[in-house]
Scaffold this motif. Structure first.
Motif, PDB file in Angstrom:
ATOM      1  N   HIS A 171       0.838  -1.203   0.000  1.00  0.00           N
ATOM      2  CA  HIS A 171       0.000   0.000   0.000  1.00  0.00           C
ATOM      3  C   HIS A 171       0.873   1.254   0.000  1.00  0.00           C
ATOM      4  CE1 HIS A 171      -3.504   2.486   0.781  1.00  0.00           C
ATOM      5  NE2 HIS A 171      -2.844   3.079   1.770  1.00  0.00           N
ATOM      6  N   ALA A 172       1.921   1.250   0.802  1.00  0.00           N
ATOM      7  CA  ALA A 172       2.809   2.405   0.857  1.00  0.00           C
ATOM      8  C   ALA A 172       3.453   2.660  -0.499  1.00  0.00           C
ATOM      9  CB  ALA A 172       3.884   2.202   1.923  1.00  0.00           C
ATOM     10  N   TYR A 173       3.916   1.612  -1.152  1.00  0.00           N
ATOM     11  CA  TYR A 173       4.555   1.791  -2.458  1.00  0.00           C
ATOM     12  C   TYR A 173       3.553   2.222  -3.528  1.00  0.00           C
ATOM     13  CZ  TYR A 173       8.941  -0.165  -0.759  1.00  0.00           C
ATOM     14  OH  TYR A 173      10.115  -0.371  -0.068  1.00  0.00           O
ATOM     15  N   GLU A 174       2.340   1.693  -3.458  1.00  0.00           N
ATOM     16  CA  GLU A 174       1.329   2.108  -4.424  1.00  0.00           C
ATOM     17  C   GLU A 174       1.010   3.585  -4.277  1.00  0.00           C
ATOM     18  OE1 GLU A 174      -2.892   0.346  -5.900  1.00  0.00           O
ATOM     19  OE2 GLU A 174      -2.824   0.957  -3.794  1.00  0.00           O
ATOM     20  N   GLN A 175       0.796   4.018  -3.043  1.00  0.00           N
ATOM     21  CA  GLN A 175       0.408   5.403  -2.795  1.00  0.00           C
ATOM     22  C   GLN A 175       1.548   6.387  -3.035  1.00  0.00           C
ATOM     23  OE1 GLN A 175      -2.797   6.464  -1.963  1.00  0.00           O
ATOM     24  NE2 GLN A 175      -3.283   4.348  -2.474  1.00  0.00           N
ATOM     25  N   ASN A 176       2.777   5.970  -2.787  1.00  0.00           N
ATOM     26  CA  ASN A 176       3.895   6.909  -2.822  1.00  0.00           C
ATOM     27  C   ASN A 176       4.793   6.767  -4.039  1.00  0.00           C
ATOM     28  OD1 ASN A 176       2.885   7.655  -0.366  1.00  0.00           O
ATOM     29  ND2 ASN A 176       4.591   6.882   0.837  1.00  0.00           N
ATOM     30  N   VAL A 177       4.819   5.589  -4.648  1.00  0.00           N
ATOM     31  CA  VAL A 177       5.672   5.390  -5.819  1.00  0.00           C
ATOM     32  C   VAL A 177       4.836   5.316  -7.099  1.00  0.00           C
ATOM     33  CG1 VAL A 177       7.370   3.905  -6.939  1.00  0.00           C
ATOM     34  CG2 VAL A 177       7.472   4.261  -4.467  1.00  0.00           C
ATOM     35  N   THR A 178       3.897   4.366  -7.136  1.00  0.00           N
ATOM     36  CA  THR A 178       3.054   4.250  -8.333  1.00  0.00           C
ATOM     37  C   THR A 178       2.299   5.554  -8.585  1.00  0.00           C
ATOM     38  OG1 THR A 178       2.756   1.896  -7.858  1.00  0.00           O
ATOM     39  CG2 THR A 178       1.249   2.904  -9.449  1.00  0.00           C
ATOM     40  N   ALA A 179       1.787   6.169  -7.543  1.00  0.00           N
ATOM     41  CA  ALA A 179       1.046   7.422  -7.699  1.00  0.00           C
ATOM     42  C   ALA A 179       1.952   8.542  -8.212  1.00  0.00           C
ATOM     43  CB  ALA A 179       0.405   7.830  -6.380  1.00  0.00           C
ATOM     44  N   THR A 180       3.181   8.593  -7.727  1.00  0.00           N
ATOM     45  CA  THR A 180       4.109   9.624  -8.207  1.00  0.00           C
ATOM     46  C   THR A 180       4.454   9.406  -9.675  1.00  0.00           C
ATOM     47  OG1 THR A 180       5.027   9.932  -5.991  1.00  0.00           O
ATOM     48  CG2 THR A 180       6.369  10.689  -7.825  1.00  0.00           C
ATOM     49  N   ILE A 181       4.619   8.166 -10.067  1.00  0.00           N
ATOM     50  CA  ILE A 181       4.864   7.869 -11.488  1.00  0.00           C
ATOM     51  C   ILE A 181       3.681   8.337 -12.328  1.00  0.00           C
ATOM     52  CG2 ILE A 181       5.087   5.996 -13.176  1.00  0.00           C
ATOM     53  CD1 ILE A 181       6.654   4.444 -10.999  1.00  0.00           C
ATOM     54  N   THR A 182       2.475   8.062 -11.868  1.00  0.00           N
ATOM     55  CA  THR A 182       1.278   8.493 -12.600  1.00  0.00           C
ATOM     56  C   THR A 182       1.231  10.005 -12.715  1.00  0.00           C
ATOM     57  OG1 THR A 182       0.087   6.555 -11.755  1.00  0.00           O
ATOM     58  CG2 THR A 182      -1.243   8.343 -12.662  1.00  0.00           C
ATOM     59  N   LEU A 183       1.539  10.692 -11.636  1.00  0.00           N
ATOM     60  CA  LEU A 183       1.551  12.154 -11.642  1.00  0.00           C
ATOM     61  C   LEU A 183       2.595  12.693 -12.604  1.00  0.00           C
ATOM     62  CD1 LEU A 183       0.736  14.936 -10.449  1.00  0.00           C
ATOM     63  CD2 LEU A 183       2.446  14.520  -8.643  1.00  0.00           C
ATOM     64  N   LEU A 184       3.791  12.149 -12.570  1.00  0.00           N
ATOM     65  CA  LEU A 184       4.861  12.637 -13.455  1.00  0.00           C
ATOM     66  C   LEU A 184       4.525  12.393 -14.925  1.00  0.00           C
ATOM     67  CD1 LEU A 184       8.019  11.529 -11.426  1.00  0.00           C
ATOM     68  CD2 LEU A 184       7.110  13.848 -11.685  1.00  0.00           C
ATOM     69  N   ALA A 185       3.890  11.258 -15.203  1.00  0.00           N
ATOM     70  CA  ALA A 185       3.495  10.982 -16.584  1.00  0.00           C
ATOM     71  C   ALA A 185       2.441  11.980 -17.053  1.00  0.00           C
ATOM     72  CB  ALA A 185       2.968   9.557 -16.701  1.00  0.00           C
ATOM     73  N   ALA A 186       1.481  12.295 -16.190  1.00  0.00           N
ATOM     74  CA  ALA A 186       0.453  13.274 -16.550  1.00  0.00           C
ATOM     75  C   ALA A 186       1.066  14.663 -16.718  1.00  0.00           C
ATOM     76  CB  ALA A 186      -0.641  13.295 -15.493  1.00  0.00           C
ATOM     77  N   MET A 187       2.016  15.017 -15.865  1.00  0.00           N
ATOM     78  CA  MET A 187       2.705  16.302 -16.006  1.00  0.00           C
ATOM     79  C   MET A 187       3.452  16.387 -17.339  1.00  0.00           C
ATOM     80  SD  MET A 187       4.272  16.844 -12.160  1.00  0.00           S
ATOM     81  CE  MET A 187       5.240  18.293 -12.700  1.00  0.00           C
ATOM     82  N   GLN A 188       4.135  15.312 -17.689  1.00  0.00           N
ATOM     83  CA  GLN A 188       4.876  15.314 -18.955  1.00  0.00           C
ATOM     84  C   GLN A 188       3.934  15.474 -20.138  1.00  0.00           C
ATOM     85  OE1 GLN A 188       7.487  11.950 -19.492  1.00  0.00           O
ATOM     86  NE2 GLN A 188       7.856  12.405 -21.652  1.00  0.00           N
ATOM     87  N   ALA A 189       2.806  14.761 -20.104  1.00  0.00           N
ATOM     88  CA  ALA A 189       1.853  14.842 -21.208  1.00  0.00           C
ATOM     89  C   ALA A 189       1.261  16.242 -21.336  1.00  0.00           C
ATOM     90  CB  ALA A 189       0.742  13.814 -21.015  1.00  0.00           C
ATOM     91  N   ALA A 190       1.122  16.942 -20.211  1.00  0.00           N
ATOM     92  CA  ALA A 190       0.512  18.276 -20.215  1.00  0.00           C
ATOM     93  C   ALA A 190       1.552  19.397 -20.267  1.00  0.00           C
ATOM     94  CB  ALA A 190      -0.357  18.438 -18.968  1.00  0.00           C
TER      95      ALA A 190
END
Length: 321
Positions: free
Chosen positions: A88-107
């Motif tokens: 849960h910690a890795y999902e919330q803090n690592v997977t979520a950060t990857i998702t955020l960075l990918a969305a930032m790059q796309a935008a």
């Protein structure tokens, strides 16, 4: 242009939101309210309810608002619990950060300030932690924060992401009467709940090699922390030089015993804390230098210990039961 604050309905995030607004910077908030409070966010601040694991939600926010940067505060912040719930910690803090960075790059969102943690250091072998102190996290939480820093570093090298990470220890106090720390794991709210219920607060150990036998830690005021986040965001917006990481530390620290004395003085409730056994692996002292942040981020300790306690106590008593 606005800055997006992930986790902006939480205790720290809400203070950052208000610090931006105090300096005339528009803000957008994304929060799933798993630990935050909707009423912490001003009514006129755009608010998107949901997790940053939801890429479609992030894409929609970036499409709807002109965002120049992100302050990334959202995450699972309980080090002890992360040992029992590592995935849960890795999902919330690592997977979520990857998702955020990918969305930032796309935008094409170019900048990010990352809310990291002094947990990346583990148990340091020095009395005063600097940014160069060896990183040796001792929990999935601390590891996830260090991985987050690596993700920013690598994305910076790959696509030119402008970034910095702010590492800090124990955040306390309140910058507004309606913003309070509701964490079930942090020292200040645990003490307040005990006092409000007529119980004696409990501390862990009183025979450490410190002046009063209790652990010495770095306690910083949440409003000071928020100002440093905004200062970092402004440097990134301006394209000015900025370090990849900063410690936000007091340089000297406060003992748990000193905090108990301040609690009794400020609240007017006399008590003697119950003393439990020391927690395994708890170092006697962890204090960080904030010199680098003082140079670049207007970082300084603007509040005394009594002021930290008083502001936290007042906001807790104003909280809705």
């Amino acid at each position: 242009m606005a800055w997006l604050v992930t986790g902006g309905a939480g205790y720290i995030g809400a203070h950052i939101v208000r610090a931006f607004r105090d300096q005339g910077v528009e803000v957008v908030v994304v929060d799933d309210l798993s630990s935050g409070h909707r009423d912490f966010v001003p009514a006129d601040v755009p608010f998107a309810m949901g997790t940053i694991l939801d890429r479609a939600l992030l894409d929609g926010v970036f499409a709807q608002h002109e965002v120049s940067g992100v302050v990334h505060v959202a995450g699972f912040k309980y080090a002890g619990v992360s040992v029992q719930r590592p995935l849960h910690a890795y999902e919330q803090n690592v997977t979520a950060t990857i998702t955020l960075l990918a969305a930032m790059q796309a935008a094409d969102v170019p900048s990010i300030v990352f809310s990291s943690s002094a947990a990346v250091y583990g148990t340091p072998d020095t009395d005063l932690v600097t940014e160069r102190t060896t990183k040796s996290p001792e929990s999935p939480y601390g590891e996830s924060k260090l991985i987050g820093e690596w993700l920013l570093r690598d994305q910076g090298a790959a696509v030119g992401l402008r970034h910095t990470s702010l590492r800090y220890f124990n955040v306390v106090g309140s910058g507004a009467a309606d913003l309070y720390d509701s964490s079930p794991h942090n020292l200040f709210p645990l003490v307040f709940e005990a006092l409000l219920e007529g119980r004696s607060p409990r501390i862990n150990g009183d025979d450490y090699p410190t002046p009063d036998g209790t652990c010495v830690r770095d306690y910083i005021h949440v409003a000071d922390l928020a100002i440093a986040h905004v200062a970092a965001a402004k440097l990134l917006d301006a394209g000015d030089a900025i370090e990849p990481v900063y410690n936000l530390g007091s340089g000297d620290g406060v003992s748990v015993g000193e905090i108990m004395e301040a609690m009794a003085k400020v609240t007017g409730i006399a008590f003697v804390p119950d003393v439990g056994p020391p927690r395994p692996g708890d170092p006697a002292r962890i204090v960080a230098s904030g010199k680098l942040a003082a140079r670049d981020l207007d970082w300084r300790m603007r509040h005394t210990l009594d002021e930290m306690v008083a502001s936290a106590w007042n906001s807790r008593r104003n909280a809705t039961p």
